[in-house]
Design a protein around this motif. Structure first.
Motif, short mmCIF file in Angstrom:
data_model
loop_
_atom_site.label_atom_id
_atom_site.label_comp_id
_atom_site.label_asym_id
_atom_site.label_seq_id
_atom_site.Cartn_x
_atom_site.Cartn_y
_atom_site.Cartn_z
N ASP A 7 0.95 -1.33 0.10
CA ASP A 7 0.03 -0.05 -0.06
C ASP A 7 0.79 1.33 -0.07
N ALA A 8 1.87 1.18 1.01
CA ALA A 8 2.81 2.51 0.89
C ALA A 8 3.72 2.71 -0.37
N GLN A 9 3.93 1.59 -1.07
CA GLN A 9 4.63 1.70 -2.50
C GLN A 9 3.47 2.08 -3.31
N ARG A 27 2.79 11.34 -0.25
CA ARG A 27 4.07 11.02 0.06
C ARG A 27 4.15 10.64 1.70
N ARG A 29 1.81 10.36 3.79
CA ARG A 29 1.17 9.10 4.26
C ARG A 29 1.89 7.65 3.69
N GLY A 30 2.46 7.67 3.02
CA GLY A 30 3.29 6.59 2.35
C GLY A 30 4.51 6.18 3.45
N ARG A 32 4.80 7.42 6.32
CA ARG A 32 4.14 6.90 7.54
C ARG A 32 3.89 5.30 7.67
N MET A 33 3.44 4.79 6.65
CA MET A 33 3.23 3.53 6.44
C MET A 33 4.41 2.75 6.45
N LEU A 34 5.33 3.07 5.75
CA LEU A 34 6.78 2.51 5.69
C LEU A 34 7.27 2.45 7.20
#
Length: 88
Positions: A7-9, A27, A29-30, A32-34
């Motif tokens: 999802d982050a990718q 970016r 949000r991504g 934070r997910m990573l």
């Protein structure tokens, strides 16, 4: 955890094609997910290390308490592997 990274990718890929505040939001949000995925991975690694050390200690105690059983088990496994490899 794999879905979190995927999802982050996908968010970062989508953000690469966009510009402006929407891209910055994606970016962020991504990232934070990573970061969350990396934190969970580190946590799991630490738990695995503790469990591995505990299992190694238990195995060491068992071998010291039962040396002849351990020798017999190792000989049996070695014999089995020898028979299986000899058949080829």
């Amino acid at each position: 955890m794999k879905t979190l990274v995927k999802d982050a990718q996908s968010l970062l890929t989508a953000a690469a094609s966009l510009t402006g505040t929407k891209a910055d939001e994606l970016r962020a949000r991504g990232m934070r997910m990573l970061d969350a995925a990396l934190g969970k991975g580190s946590e799991y690694k630490d738990q695995a290390m503790v469990k591995g050390k505990e299992l190694a200690k238990n195995a060491d105690v068992y071998v010291k308490d039962n040396p002849w059983r351990t020798v017999a088990a190792a000989a049996g496994v070695g014999l089995l592997i020898g028979v299986l490899l000899g058949r080829k």
